[in-house]
Design a protein around this motif. Structure first.
Motif, PDB file in Angstrom:
ATOM      1  N   ALA A 157     -12.870   7.703 -13.431  1.00 23.49           N
ATOM      2  CA  ALA A 157     -13.574   8.179 -12.234  1.00 23.49           C
ATOM      3  C   ALA A 157     -13.841   7.049 -11.248  1.00 23.49           C
ATOM      4  CB  ALA A 157     -14.891   8.837 -12.641  1.00 23.49           C
ATOM      5  N   PHE A 158     -13.738   5.796 -11.682  1.00 23.77           N
ATOM      6  CA  PHE A 158     -13.975   4.662 -10.775  1.00 23.77           C
ATOM      7  C   PHE A 158     -12.873   4.558  -9.737  1.00 23.77           C
ATOM      8  CE2 PHE A 158     -16.674   2.057 -13.983  1.00 23.77           C
ATOM      9  CZ  PHE A 158     -17.825   2.657 -13.502  1.00 23.77           C
ATOM     10  N   SER A 159     -13.273   4.317  -8.506  1.00 26.30           N
ATOM     11  CA  SER A 159     -12.299   4.073  -7.431  1.00 26.30           C
ATOM     12  C   SER A 159     -11.932   2.588  -7.476  1.00 26.30           C
ATOM     13  CB  SER A 159     -12.943   4.427  -6.099  1.00 26.30           C
ATOM     14  OG  SER A 159     -14.012   3.551  -5.850  1.00 26.30           O
ATOM     15  N   PRO A 160     -10.885   2.158  -6.764  1.00 31.80           N
ATOM     16  CA  PRO A 160     -10.531   0.732  -6.760  1.00 31.80           C
ATOM     17  C   PRO A 160     -11.729  -0.137  -6.348  1.00 31.80           C
ATOM     18  CG  PRO A 160      -8.833   2.021  -5.695  1.00 31.80           C
ATOM     19  CD  PRO A 160      -9.928   2.961  -6.025  1.00 31.80           C
ATOM     20  N   SER A 161     -12.520   0.361  -5.331  1.00 33.57           N
ATOM     21  CA  SER A 161     -13.662  -0.467  -4.907  1.00 33.57           C
ATOM     22  C   SER A 161     -14.718  -0.499  -5.993  1.00 33.57           C
ATOM     23  CB  SER A 161     -14.244   0.050  -3.595  1.00 33.57           C
ATOM     24  OG  SER A 161     -14.509   1.415  -3.712  1.00 33.57           O
ATOM     25  N   GLY A 162     -14.833   0.591  -6.778  1.00 34.07           N
ATOM     26  CA  GLY A 162     -15.766   0.613  -7.907  1.00 34.07           C
ATOM     27  C   GLY A 162     -15.362  -0.444  -8.925  1.00 34.07           C
ATOM     28  N   TRP A 163     -14.031  -0.451  -9.190  1.00 38.62           N
ATOM     29  CA  TRP A 163     -13.503  -1.446 -10.145  1.00 38.62           C
ATOM     30  C   TRP A 163     -13.777  -2.865  -9.631  1.00 38.62           C
ATOM     31  CZ3 TRP A 163     -12.872  -1.099 -14.901  1.00 38.62           C
ATOM     32  CH2 TRP A 163     -12.432   0.078 -15.502  1.00 38.62           C
ATOM     33  N   ARG A 207     -16.470  -7.857 -10.382  1.00 35.53           N
ATOM     34  CA  ARG A 207     -17.220  -8.973  -9.795  1.00 35.53           C
ATOM     35  C   ARG A 207     -18.472  -9.282 -10.627  1.00 35.53           C
ATOM     36  NH1 ARG A 207     -17.746  -7.931  -3.529  1.00 35.53           N
ATOM     37  NH2 ARG A 207     -15.551  -8.195  -3.034  1.00 35.53           N
ATOM     38  N   LEU A 208     -19.175  -8.174 -11.028  1.00 37.23           N
ATOM     39  CA  LEU A 208     -20.378  -8.359 -11.836  1.00 37.23           C
ATOM     40  C   LEU A 208     -20.017  -8.992 -13.182  1.00 37.23           C
ATOM     41  CD1 LEU A 208     -23.428  -7.861 -12.287  1.00 37.23           C
ATOM     42  CD2 LEU A 208     -22.862  -5.574 -13.131  1.00 37.23           C
ATOM     43  N   GLY A 209     -18.892  -8.479 -13.762  1.00 44.77           N
ATOM     44  CA  GLY A 209     -18.416  -9.011 -15.069  1.00 44.77           C
ATOM     45  C   GLY A 209     -18.138 -10.503 -14.961  1.00 44.77           C
ATOM     46  N   GLY A 233     -16.569  -3.497  -1.695  1.00 42.46           N
ATOM     47  CA  GLY A 233     -16.939  -2.856  -2.956  1.00 42.46           C
ATOM     48  C   GLY A 233     -17.469  -1.449  -2.754  1.00 42.46           C
ATOM     49  N   VAL A 234     -18.359  -1.050  -3.689  1.00 42.45           N
ATOM     50  CA  VAL A 234     -18.880   0.325  -3.684  1.00 42.45           C
ATOM     51  C   VAL A 234     -19.626   0.626  -2.391  1.00 42.45           C
ATOM     52  CG1 VAL A 234     -20.578   1.816  -4.776  1.00 42.45           C
ATOM     53  CG2 VAL A 234     -19.047   0.484  -6.169  1.00 42.45           C
ATOM     54  N   TRP A 235     -20.373  -0.370  -1.888  1.00 45.40           N
ATOM     55  CA  TRP A 235     -21.128  -0.141  -0.651  1.00 45.40           C
ATOM     56  C   TRP A 235     -20.189   0.141   0.523  1.00 45.40           C
ATOM     57  CZ3 TRP A 235     -25.982   0.969  -0.945  1.00 45.40           C
ATOM     58  CH2 TRP A 235     -26.728   0.530  -2.015  1.00 45.40           C
ATOM     59  N   VAL A 281     -20.096   3.571   2.775  1.00 43.81           N
ATOM     60  CA  VAL A 281     -20.190   3.586   4.238  1.00 43.81           C
ATOM     61  C   VAL A 281     -18.996   4.335   4.835  1.00 43.81           C
ATOM     62  CG1 VAL A 281     -20.060   2.113   6.292  1.00 43.81           C
ATOM     63  CG2 VAL A 281     -21.621   1.525   4.437  1.00 43.81           C
ATOM     64  N   THR A 282     -17.790   4.105   4.271  1.00 41.04           N
ATOM     65  CA  THR A 282     -16.587   4.790   4.781  1.00 41.04           C
ATOM     66  C   THR A 282     -16.729   6.306   4.630  1.00 41.04           C
ATOM     67  OG1 THR A 282     -15.367   2.900   3.969  1.00 41.04           O
ATOM     68  CG2 THR A 282     -14.062   4.808   4.635  1.00 41.04           C
ATOM     69  N   ILE A 283     -17.188   6.748   3.424  1.00 39.05           N
ATOM     70  CA  ILE A 283     -17.303   8.200   3.173  1.00 39.05           C
ATOM     71  C   ILE A 283     -18.329   8.826   4.137  1.00 39.05           C
ATOM     72  CG2 ILE A 283     -18.069   9.942   1.505  1.00 39.05           C
ATOM     73  CD1 ILE A 283     -16.905   8.103  -0.696  1.00 39.05           C
ATOM     74  N   VAL A 284     -19.499   8.151   4.258  1.00 38.85           N
ATOM     75  CA  VAL A 284     -20.541   8.716   5.133  1.00 38.85           C
ATOM     76  C   VAL A 284     -20.041   8.771   6.580  1.00 38.85           C
ATOM     77  CG1 VAL A 284     -22.864   8.374   6.063  1.00 38.85           C
ATOM     78  CG2 VAL A 284     -22.450   8.049   3.638  1.00 38.85           C
ATOM     79  N   SER A 285     -19.365   7.706   7.025  1.00 37.85           N
ATOM     80  CA  SER A 285     -18.854   7.688   8.412  1.00 37.85           C
ATOM     81  C   SER A 285     -17.885   8.837   8.633  1.00 37.85           C
ATOM     82  CB  SER A 285     -18.083   6.407   8.731  1.00 37.85           C
ATOM     83  OG  SER A 285     -18.767   5.316   8.352  1.00 37.85           O
ATOM     84  N   ARG A 286     -17.026   9.089   7.612  1.00 32.67           N
ATOM     85  CA  ARG A 286     -16.024  10.147   7.758  1.00 32.67           C
ATOM     86  C   ARG A 286     -16.725  11.514   7.907  1.00 32.67           C
ATOM     87  NH1 ARG A 286     -12.741  10.050   2.920  1.00 32.67           N
ATOM     88  NH2 ARG A 286     -12.218   7.919   3.459  1.00 32.67           N
ATOM     89  N   ILE A 287     -17.715  11.771   7.018  1.00 33.87           N
ATOM     90  CA  ILE A 287     -18.456  13.052   7.068  1.00 33.87           C
ATOM     91  C   ILE A 287     -19.147  13.198   8.424  1.00 33.87           C
ATOM     92  CG2 ILE A 287     -20.403  14.351   6.101  1.00 33.87           C
ATOM     93  CD1 ILE A 287     -19.722  13.090   3.384  1.00 33.87           C
ATOM     94  N   TYR A 288     -19.744  12.103   8.901  1.00 33.66           N
ATOM     95  CA  TYR A 288     -20.478  12.140  10.168  1.00 33.66           C
ATOM     96  C   TYR A 288     -19.536  12.451  11.339  1.00 33.66           C
ATOM     97  CZ  TYR A 288     -23.339  10.587  14.059  1.00 33.66           C
ATOM     98  OH  TYR A 288     -24.029  10.535  15.226  1.00 33.66           O
ATOM     99  N   ARG A 289     -18.359  11.794  11.300  1.00 33.28           N
ATOM    100  CA  ARG A 289     -17.384  12.014  12.386  1.00 33.28           C
ATOM    101  C   ARG A 289     -16.935  13.476  12.411  1.00 33.28           C
ATOM    102  NH1 ARG A 289     -14.927   7.142  11.336  1.00 33.28           N
ATOM    103  NH2 ARG A 289     -13.261   8.164  10.187  1.00 33.28           N
ATOM    104  N   ARG A 290     -16.702  14.020  11.174  1.00 34.76           N
ATOM    105  CA  ARG A 290     -16.234  15.400  11.080  1.00 34.76           C
ATOM    106  C   ARG A 290     -17.308  16.355  11.628  1.00 34.76           C
ATOM    107  NH1 ARG A 290     -14.531  16.679   5.315  1.00 34.76           N
ATOM    108  NH2 ARG A 290     -13.302  14.810   5.535  1.00 34.76           N
ATOM    109  N   LYS A 291     -18.567  16.109  11.275  1.00 34.42           N
ATOM    110  CA  LYS A 291     -19.683  16.942  11.734  1.00 34.42           C
ATOM    111  C   LYS A 291     -19.776  16.903  13.265  1.00 34.42           C
ATOM    112  CE  LYS A 291     -24.383  16.832  11.530  1.00 34.42           C
ATOM    113  NZ  LYS A 291     -25.539  16.085  11.108  1.00 34.42           N
TER     114      LYS A 291
END
Ligand code: ADP
Length: 444
Positions: A7-13, A18-20, A75-77, A81-91
């Motif tokens: 379920a991890f995305s590349p940015s999740g990985w 990085r933490l590891g 990374g995840v952040w 931000v990308t996902i939220v921006s996309r939803i906002y643009r669509r709205k």
């Protein structure tokens, strides 16, 4: 576990690795310095501070996303931000589209030549266009949410709104402006919303009233000269000295004069019915007695169907205008006599049931082909013009019946089969029935 990992995305990985890596470096440094716990604690501390900083940046951006550009994060952040921006643009895109459509709709409805009012379940005004606002003197701020009956108080309109069938419509006159308005309800598919369409029909009403006045005046004016002509023709017919070659033309002229008299009489009657005013008061009318009398009159005719039966299943009285009810029954019976051969039969029936009172005139006459039935009550509509004229009919009988029935909230049902016969049934509402007793009264 496999599921979580996949379920991890590349940015999740990227974030996890990085933490590891940071933890591994902390462990190595800790081992060299002999302070593993301290090294790990410092690493976690730095990591937590960076996470809180990122969360704060994202939170600030979310609050000011209208003006702020999205923060540049990895990374995840960054993914968040990308996902939220996309939803906002669509709205934003959909909102702009809906606003555009709404603006277009408003522009179109205000340019519409008709008025439109959107009503809620209790007839409260939800929306109206400019034309409806102008004609009904509605104001958006003051009248939205108010029941339309409280603003348009005409009884015909209120009746239509409460009980009327949508297709019927209601025409009322605005006494302040003299404008005639036609109201029609359009079902929107839900009981929650109804669209009320309003049309200005002043011009049609004016033309109609001019036509009615003209017909009434012309008929009235024709009556006197016709009386004079008929009088001379009668005198000529009675003159023993009349040249025998003139007897047949005089007879024909008298017949035509009689036809004209019938047409004028019927035109005047129709005008009176159309004027909307009852010439007489409504009163309880003995329909059974009236039918019995009409039957007697038919029986006295030289040429009539062999059998004229009377079936009275009720002696209930009917609330109405006697002359108009007489006109209904007599026109239907006259037609039955006219269009039924002498070897045929006629039945007159009067009965009352749960639905109301009913008057039926059945004959075994020539009948009417199906395609003519819907048009029979039109003025001067004749199935067989030649035959109808030779019978001396004015072509207005059924139009009179229809109008007189309308004034009694009654309807006409026509059943007929060519060559077999016809049944004309008048259905009167229950509210007009005044019972006396029940049971079979008389048959003849
Ligand atoms: P008219 O004076 O011509 O009889 P009406 O309005 O009374 O005019 O009737 C319209 C037409 O309907 C008639 O011309 C006739 O063709 C038809 N009609 C009416 N009643 C009957 C009936 N009982 N049987 C057959 N045809 C009928």
């Amino acid at each position: 576990m496999k599921k979580i990992l996949s379920a991890f995305s590349p940015s999740g990985w990227q974030s996890v690795s990085r933490l590891g890596l940071a933890l591994a470096v902390a462990v190595v440094i800790g081992l060299i310095a002999g302070r593993v716990a301290l090294a790990l604690a410092i690493t976690f501390g730095v990591y937590s501070i960076s996470q809180v900083r990122n969360a704060l940046r994202v939170e600030y951006w979310l609050r000011h996303r209208r003006v702020e550009t999205p923060p540049d994060m990895s990374g995840v952040w960054g993914e968040l931000v990308t996902i939220v921006s996309r939803i906002y643009r669509r709205k934003q895109f959909h909102r702009a589209r809906v606003t555009g459509l709404l603006r277009e709709f408003r522009r179109l409805t205000s340019a519409m030549p008709e008025g439109a009012v959107l009503l809620g379940p209790d007839h409260e005004i939800l929306w109206f266009n400019g034309r409806a606002g102008e004609w009904l003197r509605l104001r958006r701020k003051r009248d939205v949410g108010i029941r339309i009956e409280n603003l348009v108080r005409h009884p015909t309109f209120i009746d239509y709104l409460k009980t009327g069938h949508p297709s019927e419509g209601a025409i009322v006159q605005d006494l302040e402006t003299d404008r005639w308005l036609a109201f029609n309800i359009v079902r929107t598919g839900t009981a929650e919303r109804q669209l009320l369409m309003v049309r200005d029909v002043s011009q049609e009403q004016q033309l109609q009233s001019m036509r009615k006045d003209f017909v009434a005046n012309a008929s009235h004016e024709l009556r006197s000269p016709l009386t004079v002509i008929s009088g001379y023709l009668d005198a000529l017919a009675d003159d023993d000295n009349l040249d025998p070659t003139w007897s047949s033309p005089v007879l024909e002229m008298r017949r035509q004069a009689e036809r004209m008299r019938t047409i004028i009489k019927d035109l005047l009657e129709l005008s009176k019915l159309e004027s909307g005013e009852h010439t007489q008061e409504e009163q309880p009318v003995d329909m059974a007695g009236m039918l019995a009398l009409l039957r007697k009159e038919v029986m006295a005719l030289d040429e009539r169907p062999r059998n004229v039966r009377l079936q009275l299943d009720s002696d209930a009285l009917l609330k109405g205008v006697e002359s108009e009810l007489h006109s209904i029954a007599s026109n239907l019976i006259t037609n039955a006599v006219k269009y039924t051969p002498t070897e045929g039969e006629i039945e007159l029936r009067w009965w009352v049931d749960d639905a109301g009172a009913h008057l039926a005139v059945r004959d075994t006459g020539v009948g009417i082909a199906e395609e003519h039935i819907p048009r029979l009550t039109e003025r001067f509509y004749r199935v067989d013009p030649g035959r109808a004229r030779s019978m001396g009919g004015s072509g207005l009988g059924l139009a009179i019946v229809k109008h007189a029935l309308q004034r009694h909230e009654a309807t006409l049902q026509i059943q007929s089969k060519e060559g077999v016969g016809s049944t004309f049934t008048c259905h009167f509402p229950r509210a007009r029935v005044i019972p006396r007793s029940t049971g079979v009264l008389a048959t003849a």
